[in-house]
Design a protein around this motif. Structure first.
Motif, PDB file in Angstrom:
ATOM      1  N   VAL A   1      29.824  62.468  32.115  1.00  0.00           N
ATOM      2  CA  VAL A   1      28.424  62.152  31.807  1.00  0.00           C
ATOM      3  C   VAL A   1      28.218  60.646  31.716  1.00  0.00           C
ATOM      4  N   GLY A   2      29.151  59.929  31.106  1.00  0.00           N
ATOM      5  CA  GLY A   2      29.017  58.484  30.956  1.00  0.00           C
ATOM      6  C   GLY A   2      29.985  57.961  29.929  1.00  0.00           C
ATOM      7  N   SER A   3      29.793  56.698  29.573  1.00  0.00           N
ATOM      8  CA  SER A   3      30.665  56.067  28.588  1.00  0.00           C
ATOM      9  C   SER A   3      29.863  55.760  27.336  1.00  0.00           C
ATOM     10  N   GLU A   4      30.558  55.612  26.231  1.00  0.00           N
ATOM     11  CA  GLU A   4      29.911  55.369  24.940  1.00  0.00           C
ATOM     12  C   GLU A   4      30.820  54.473  24.113  1.00  0.00           C
ATOM     13  N   LYS A   5      30.159  53.632  23.253  1.00  0.00           N
ATOM     14  CA  LYS A   5      30.911  52.779  22.335  1.00  0.00           C
ATOM     15  C   LYS A   5      30.703  53.279  20.921  1.00  0.00           C
ATOM     16  N   SER A   6      31.694  53.016  20.110  1.00  0.00           N
ATOM     17  CA  SER A   6      31.577  53.358  18.697  1.00  0.00           C
ATOM     18  C   SER A   6      30.757  52.297  17.984  1.00  0.00           C
ATOM     19  N   GLU A   7      30.368  52.601  16.763  1.00  0.00           N
ATOM     20  CA  GLU A   7      29.768  51.573  15.934  1.00  0.00           C
ATOM     21  C   GLU A   7      30.819  50.504  15.643  1.00  0.00           C
ATOM     22  N   ALA A   8      30.345  49.255  15.485  1.00  0.00           N
ATOM     23  CA  ALA A   8      31.278  48.139  15.319  1.00  0.00           C
ATOM     24  C   ALA A   8      31.841  48.097  13.906  1.00  0.00           C
ATOM     25  N   VAL A   9      33.104  47.729  13.852  1.00  0.00           N
ATOM     26  CA  VAL A   9      33.776  47.466  12.575  1.00  0.00           C
ATOM     27  C   VAL A   9      33.955  45.961  12.467  1.00  0.00           C
ATOM     28  N   ASP A  10      33.398  45.383  11.392  1.00  0.00           N
ATOM     29  CA  ASP A  10      33.454  43.933  11.203  1.00  0.00           C
ATOM     30  C   ASP A  10      34.743  43.583  10.463  1.00  0.00           C
ATOM     31  N   LEU A  11      35.687  43.028  11.210  1.00  0.00           N
ATOM     32  CA  LEU A  11      36.958  42.625  10.612  1.00  0.00           C
ATOM     33  C   LEU A  11      36.813  41.223  10.038  1.00  0.00           C
ATOM     34  N   GLN A  12      36.962  41.115   8.732  1.00  0.00           N
ATOM     35  CA  GLN A  12      36.858  39.842   8.040  1.00  0.00           C
ATOM     36  C   GLN A  12      38.259  39.365   7.661  1.00  0.00           C
ATOM     37  N   VAL A  13      38.606  38.182   8.228  1.00  0.00           N
ATOM     38  CA  VAL A  13      39.911  37.570   7.926  1.00  0.00           C
ATOM     39  C   VAL A  13      39.652  36.377   7.022  1.00  0.00           C
ATOM     40  N   HIS A  14      40.084  36.452   5.780  1.00  0.00           N
ATOM     41  CA  HIS A  14      39.862  35.373   4.819  1.00  0.00           C
ATOM     42  C   HIS A  14      40.861  34.248   5.044  1.00  0.00           C
ATOM     43  N   HIS A  15      40.328  33.009   4.951  1.00  0.00           N
ATOM     44  CA  HIS A  15      41.196  31.834   5.097  1.00  0.00           C
ATOM     45  C   HIS A  15      40.525  30.654   4.418  1.00  0.00           C
ATOM     46  N   ALA A  16      41.336  29.652   4.125  1.00  0.00           N
ATOM     47  CA  ALA A  16      40.814  28.431   3.499  1.00  0.00           C
ATOM     48  C   ALA A  16      39.932  27.682   4.498  1.00  0.00           C
ATOM     49  N   PRO A  17      39.046  26.773   4.001  1.00  0.00           N
ATOM     50  CA  PRO A  17      38.160  26.039   4.915  1.00  0.00           C
ATOM     51  C   PRO A  17      38.926  25.215   5.938  1.00  0.00           C
ATOM     52  N   GLU A  18      38.379  25.179   7.130  1.00  0.00           N
ATOM     53  CA  GLU A  18      38.931  24.310   8.169  1.00  0.00           C
ATOM     54  C   GLU A  18      38.466  22.879   7.926  1.00  0.00           C
TER      55      GLU A  18
END
Length: 747
Positions: free
Chosen positions: A312-329
């Motif tokens: 029938v076609g292709s489909e995408k899932s809902e997005a998962v927002d991956l948050q990677v914590h780090h000190a300020p650049e």
């Protein structure tokens, strides 16, 4: 029941019954369906050949033909021997037709044992006929029939129908769907179709796949479910995906691991493969249902999706927002805007990528910490030159401080300062000199690229700071502007040009006409002069008259008329006014009469007398008078005597008049001399007269001596007096001719 909508249930051709008799023709459903307790409405039309009328009608149930009696046997449900006369009776079976074409029947209520075959025994005066109609009566209501399209796809409009081979005006039914979507219900009661139908149009979702769709038959009066039909929905759709992530919140610190699993919630038909995307970009090599990130970095942050496809076609899932914590650049400073103009508002922003975002900031100006500045942004409402310099910042979050990044320079621009117009010429400057000016300034950012000059209301734009004015005009103020992106004008400077007096003019009082004897004042004025120390002079007819600003005449005379000039001079030069022609008006004066020819006026010739005068305006009217003051009624300037006679001798005078008055000349004597002919005639007359006297004298001597002596003496006296007249005139004429003079005219 609603009688709306088109008929969607089409009966097969065998459903209609027609007689084979050449006399009778019928049209009605072949078989009708109902259930116990309902009713049957039988729509029926007939036609008898030759337009005969129906005389009687008998309705049989499960009839048979008896050959012995040559008649039909069976249960009689209805009979009417006289269609035209006997009214219909309200029984269980009712005839709703007429004796011409309508043979409609109603059975209400209908019973199970009514199933079978009805026979309509119809007779007319000429013929008769038995017409069969089938009844199928069940104990309960039959289920409706649901018709589905062969292919149902997600989000595409689908139309399904629910139909029932039943309709009766006396028994209302309702078709109801299990989906809460608007439906259209229609009822058909005709000789071709007897049915009730409901049409449902909707957009199927993937969640409808595998679900039941039910159509129920309801009795709305009793609020009772009579029957129902259920079908299974096969909805074709692309794969429906869901991501499960560990850790569950999808928030990790840099260096930790993350696992994501793509679950196929539903797919019809079956899905084929799975791929992964981050921020919309395909992750190459990741085509498994599980994505493992062993040591995440800050660059791995983003929106993760899995993707699968089927036929029938292709489909995408809902997005998962991956948050990677780090000190300020390392931080950088963004200035809005730089360069900026002095006095404008400036906003400085500290930019540093960090997760979670920085919570504290430290600002530095030229390497020194700025106390009290801890926000991400700070503003300078009105920037000054002292604010120019290098700015930097340091960002910090709960994982620690970052680093001070590259400095940002705040450049403050401003128009040129202390712009001045400088005159390079030695003073004083005289009108007509060439003048050189320069435009100077103290400082500028950016640099000065052009100059503007304003003089006499006109602006010139130059690339040079020097302006040369050839033959400078008098009374001129000049200013310049030094320009970069903006222009700043200097205060105007006055060249203080020295010049001779300007616009010298003569003002006369009174302004109207000037008459002889009036008081007249002439004043010399000028517009301007630099220097202002001036002297005044007057000229009349080009000859110096006197010095002074004013020239006055207590009682002006015609001799004062002339062309006057006023001259004003200073140390630079002298300026003359325009010529002023002073006109003095007066009445005629100095009148005198001139005679032409002047040498002599001899009788018989022409004499012209002219009245000459001095007047302003000129004499407009003349009058002539003789020695007796008698008006000669002659009004020209000249008086012509042609021919002149001795009687014209005498004194003449004239009058002259203009709009100011009149004048009178003194008398002038006109002397008319004898002509040669007159003189000869008079001489001859005198000689003859003398001879006569001589002869008389001789004759008288002879008569009387003594008396003759006395008489002779008297004659001699007479002769002597006549001779004196002649001789005096001739002698005087000769004397005047010899002397070359004539009597002068009086003035």
């Amino acid at each position: 029941m609603h009688l709306l909508g088109p008929l969607l249930l089409l009966l097969v051709p065998e459903y209609l019954a027609f007689s084979d008799s050449a006399q009778w023709t019928f049209e009605h459903p072949k078989i009708l369906y109902a259930w116990d307790g309902a009713c049957v409405w039988i729509p029926c039309h007939y036609r008898i050949l030759n337009m005969h009328l129906l005389d009687n009608l008998t309705v049989y149930h499960n009839y048979k033909y008896d050959n012995s009696t040559k008649s039909y046997q069976g249960t009689i449900l209805y009979t009417n021997l006289k269609i035209g006369d006997v009214p219909r009776r309200p029984g269980r079976v009712q005839f709703l037709g007429n004796n011409r074409y309508n043979c409609t029947l109603l059975i209400n209520p209908v019973k199970v044992n009514d199933s079978g075959q009805l026979g309509l025994r119809m007779m007319s005066r000429e013929s008769k006929w038995m017409e069969p109609i089938g009844l199928n009566i069940s104990e309960t209501a039959p289920p409706p029939h649901i018709e589905l399209p062969p292919d149902i796809r997600e989000l595409r409009d689908v139309t399904v129908t629910c139909s029932l081979n039943f309709a009766c005006f006396e028994y209302q039914v309702h078709l109801q769907w299990s989906l809460e979507e608007p439906a259209v219900t229609s009822t058909s009661l005709s000789t071709k179709t007897v049915s009730t139908q409901s049409t449902l149009t909707f957009q199927p979702q993937w969640t409808h796949h595998g679900k039941n769709l039910t159509c129920q038959l309801w009795d709305p009066t009793q609020q009772q479910l009579l029957s129902e039909e259920t079908v299974w929905l096969d909805v074709k759709h692309a794969p429906k995906l869901k991501i499960q992530v560990s850790p569950r919140e999808a928030t990790v610190t840099e260096g930790e691991s993350v696992t994501m699993t793509c679950q196929v919630v539903s797919s019809n038909p079956r899905h084929q493969n799975v791929s992964w995307l981050r921020d919309g970009a395909l992750l190459v090599g990741e085509e498994t249902p599980t994505l493992t990130l062993p040591e995440v970095t800050r660059k791995m942050s983003g929106q993760y999706q899995c993707k699968a496809h089927n036929d029938v076609g292709s489909e995408k899932s809902e997005a998962v927002d991956l948050q990677v914590h780090h000190a300020p650049e390392p931080s950088r400073v963004q200035i809005f805007s730089s360069p900026t103009k002095e006095g404008n508002k400036v906003e400085l922003t500290c930019i540093s990528l960090a997760n979670p975002p920085p919570t504290n900031y430290t600002w530095y100006y030229n390497g020194l910490e700025m106390p009290g500045k801890t926000d991400r942004t700070f503003q300078i409402p009105e920037v000054l030159l002292s604010h120019a310099g290098a700015y930097s910042c340091l960002a910090e979050n709960n994982l620690g401080p970052g680093q001070v990044g590259q400095e940002a320079d705040l450049e403050v621009q401003y128009p040129p300062k202390e712009v001045t117009t400088v005159i390079r010429n030695p003073t004083p400057i005289r009108e007509g000199d060439s003048v050189i000016l320069s435009c100077t300034y103290n400082s500028s950012n950016p640099r000065v690229t052009r100059y503007k000059w304003d003089h006499l209301g006109f602006q010139d734009q130059l690339s040079s700071a020097v302006l040369t004015i050839q033959k400078v005009a008098w009374d001129r103020a000049i200013k310049c502007a030094a320009c970069n992106r903006w222009c700043l004008w200097s205060p105007p400077v006055n060249l203080d040009v020295q010049y001779a007096p300007k616009d010298v003019s003569v003002q006369v009082t009174p302004r109207n006409e000037i008459r002889s004897g009036l008081s007249v004042f002439l004043q010399c004025d000028f517009l301007s002069s630099r220097p202002t120390d001036v002297h005044f002079f007057w000229k009349k007819n080009g000859i110096f008259l006197e010095e002074g600003k004013k020239l006055s005449f207590d009682a002006i005379s015609p001799e004062d008329a002339g062309v006057y000039h006023c001259l004003v001079n200073n140390s630079i030069g002298q300026t003359s006014s325009k010529a002023w022609d002073l006109q003095v008006l007066y009445a005629p004066r100095s009148l005198h009469v001139s005679i032409s020819p002047k040498d002599r006026v001899v009788e018989g010739k022409k004499a012209v007398l002219t009245c000459e005068s001095d007047a302003n305006p000129p004499t407009s009217h003349y009058a002539w008078f003789d020695w007796n003051n008698q008006d000669l009624r002659h009004y020209d300037q000249t008086l012509r005597l042609d021919p002149v006679t001795l009687q014209h001798s005498g004194a003449y005078w004239c009058q002259g008049t203009n709009r100011l008055g009149r004048g009178q000349s003194p008398p002038t004597t006109l002397t008319v001399y004898y002509s040669s002919a007159t003189i000869i005639r008079r001489v001859a007359l005198g000689v003859g007269f003398c001879l006569a006297i001589f002869l008389l004298a001789i004759w008288g001597v002879k008569l009387q001596r003594s008396w003759k002596r006395i008489q002779r003496q008297q004659g001699l006296q007479e002769s002597s007096s006549g001779q004196s007249f002649f001789v005096r005139n001739v002698k005087r004429c000769r004397a005047l001719r010899d002397a070359g003079t004539f009597p002068k005219q009086g003035r």
